[in-house]
Design an enzyme around this catalytic site. Structure first.
Site, PDB file in Angstrom:
ATOM      1  CB  THR A  95      -1.274   4.715   3.354  1.00 27.78           C
ATOM      2  OG1 THR A  95      -1.401   3.810   4.448  1.00 27.78           O
ATOM      3  CG2 THR A  95       0.176   5.112   3.219  1.00 27.78           C
ATOM      4  CE  LYS A 131       0.795   0.930   4.517  1.00 24.86           C
ATOM      5  NZ  LYS A 131       1.270   2.174   5.130  1.00 24.86           N
TER       6      LYS A 131
END
Length: 352
Positions: free
Chosen positions: A253, A196
């Site tokens: 994120t 990610k």
């Protein structure tokens, strides 16, 4: 909930290690926080702050700082490993030199080692002698240290080959503000947490170029497809990527100013060079090294990862970010669900 008091060493006094030390202290555990900077440790012990990493936060007095690894590890059977991926091997070797008791290692990093292509749990198993290692547990999920230190609601996952150890870590950390689930898919949890960061870099670049929410939503969605495609090839369950360490971690994120990877990508999108960005950040940006590792993994497993390819070219081949994103948008047309169909076909062929 009634709990026993554990003695825990947190190895790494950065933002995440310090925030997790706070959770453990709130739960009544004896917490030793190790860092290599004596001045920082003195600040933790004398002023109960860690201003460089968590400005404005007062630390519980139950957290005791140590600059001596030997002293921090004395009589310890469980450690939280909160150091950057590139430092893990060096720190583990130092631990072996000063410690001779079997221990459970809880790693909270999110990365993959380039060239060896090992996940962090595999790096730990490679470095630690078998007689010193009871179990390896990963603690991962959508969790910014800044918000954990403010005791904002946060939810993460504990995973391990040894689910008894994962449940022990769940009990160690869980409280009113910090909820911990368990998940037996160690590969999926580690792959989701590591990859990610690549997509967050790409999302930051897109925002730095001024491309807006439509582009970022596309990057997040297609990025999840890339992560799942590679993860399943490596043995992960596709369901893991719909959970906390997949879509959950990806969202937080890619959309938050707390994200180092998003901030680094944003600077790249605004025209800064990689060396300049890393110097300005002053903290490790895991996504840069992980991009190299994911690029190598894509080749090894013969998996299409166009976002990873584009980001690799930006970071390591000096390709202009705008040109790279434009190339990404003009790839050959395909069906949106092609990735899912391929994943399901592979699992049927494998007899799952």
């Amino acid at each position: 909930m009634e709990r026993t008091t554990d003695k825990v060493a947190v190895i790494g006094a950065g933002s995440w290690g310090t925030a997790l030390a706070m959770v453990l202290a709130d739960n009544g555990h004896e917490v030793r926080l190790w860092g290599h900077n004596p001045e920082q440790i003195e600040e933790i012990n004398e002023r109960h702050t860690n201003k460089k990493y968590l400005p404005g936060i007062t630390l519980p007095e139950a957290i005791k700082g140590f600059s001596s690894l030997r002293e921090a590890m004395s009589d310890i059977e469980l450690i939280i490993l909160a150091v950057p991926t590139k430092a893990i091997r060096d720190v583990l070797r130092k631990i072996v030199d000063v410690h001779n008791r079997p221990m459970t290692i809880v790693h909270v990093g999110k990365g993959i080692e380039p060239d060896t292509l090992l996940r962090i749990s595999e790096m730990i198993e490679e470095e630690m002698p078998a007689h010193l290692l009871n179990a390896v547990v990963v603690l991962s999920g959508p969790s910014h240290a800044e918000e954990v230190s403010l005791r904002h609601p946060t939810t993460v996952t504990a995973s391990s080959k040894n689910m008894d150890a994962a449940e022990r870590v769940q009990d160690l950390f869980i409280n009113h503000n910090f909820r911990v689930y368990t998940n037996a898919d160690l590969v999926g949890v580690e792959i989701g947490g590591a990859l990610k960061n690549i997509i967050a870099l790409a999302a930051g670049i897109s925002d730095g170029l001024g491309y807006g929410d439509n582009a970022k939503a596309a990057l997040i969605t297609r990025g999840l497809a890339e992560i799942a495609r590679l993860g399943v090839k490596m043995g992960a369950s596709p369901l893991t990527f719909s959970g906390l360490t997949g879509i959950g971690d990806l969202i937080v994120t890619c959309t938050s100013v707390h994200s180092r990877n998003w901030r680094a990508g944003n600077m790249l999108g605004k025209g800064q060079k990689l060396d300049e960005v890393l110097n300005n950040m002053g903290m490790v940006v895991e996504g840069v090294r992980t991009t190299k590792a994911a690029y190598q993994l894509a080749s090894k497993y013969d998996v299409k990862m166009p976002i990873t390819q584009v980001l690799y070219d930006i970071l390591f081949n000096n390709v202009d970010p705008k040109n790279a994103v434009d190339d990404l948008m003009t790839r050959r047309r395909t069906h949106e669900m092609e990735d899912l169909a391929n994943i399901l076909d592979d699992r049927i062929i494998d007899g799952e």
